[in-house]
Design a protein around this motif. Sequence first.
Motif, PDB file in Angstrom:
ATOM      1  N   LEU A 123       0.578  -1.182  -0.229  1.00 51.38           N
ATOM      2  CA  LEU A 123       0.037  -0.046  -0.177  1.00 51.38           C
ATOM      3  C   LEU A 123       1.147   1.290  -0.070  1.00 51.38           C
ATOM      4  O   LEU A 123       0.600   2.217  -0.460  1.00 51.38           O
ATOM      5  N   THR A 141      -3.989   6.751  -5.665  1.00 45.53           N
ATOM      6  CA  THR A 141      -5.048   6.971  -5.229  1.00 45.53           C
ATOM      7  C   THR A 141      -5.802   7.992  -5.962  1.00 45.53           C
ATOM      8  O   THR A 141      -7.224   8.317  -5.461  1.00 45.53           O
ATOM      9  N   PHE A 195     -10.087   2.830   4.882  1.00 42.64           N
ATOM     10  CA  PHE A 195      -9.390   1.489   4.483  1.00 42.64           C
ATOM     11  C   PHE A 195      -8.581   1.338   5.556  1.00 42.64           C
ATOM     12  O   PHE A 195      -8.377  -0.859   6.426  1.00 42.64           O
ATOM     13  N   TYR A 214      -7.478  -1.843  -2.316  1.00 41.47           N
ATOM     14  CA  TYR A 214      -7.108  -0.623  -1.756  1.00 41.47           C
ATOM     15  C   TYR A 214      -7.082   0.554  -3.293  1.00 41.47           C
ATOM     16  O   TYR A 214      -7.409   1.988  -3.017  1.00 41.47           O
TER      17      TYR A 214
END
Length: 191
Positions: free
Chosen positions: A31, A40, A93, A179
């Motif tokens: 991530l 993102t 998240f 994600y």
Amino acid sequence: MLHLSLHPELMLAFFQGTQLNLFERFLTQALSGIDSTGITSGMQNVAYVVLLVGFLWQGYQSAMHGGDVRGLGTGLIKYVVTAVVIMNYGTVFSTINQGFVNAGNWVSNASGAGSLFENWKSDLQTQFSQAGFQQMWGLITGSIAGLIDGILILVAYLLYPIVIVIFGFFYIFYGSVLYIFGPIVIALMPL
């Protein structure tokens, strides 16, 4: 030879107290790599566009139903709440994922002291010492039931390490995909 081709930290997962911590560390590294690329924020922008189009559609539907102000207000609240969740998606998240990790650690710790690998090994040793030689006797006598039981015992000895490797891969894979595409999925919820 198989153990030489696996990642060293993955091999350590068999001997640690909880494999979930290791997989969580791998997911956190993935991530942080995803966050460093800026994908993102791009997905959040796409999600905002989806929210805008959805809200405009909601406004159109409200106008077509004779100026339904209540429906428009309800839609506005849904879309604003969804936009706030998307705006804070990284935190949301991480918080939800950490909640599942804490639940998994609680379940792991409730099963007793020691690592999962040690529990697995002791359970197999207990089962084999109680009935293992009797079950293997069927292999010598040539009975089909003994052959099937012997194969199942060998599968039990080999299944755990293979399942851990597969679980680790899919845990990291699902987390990364979720994600990245999560903001778009969340943006579609009010529709």
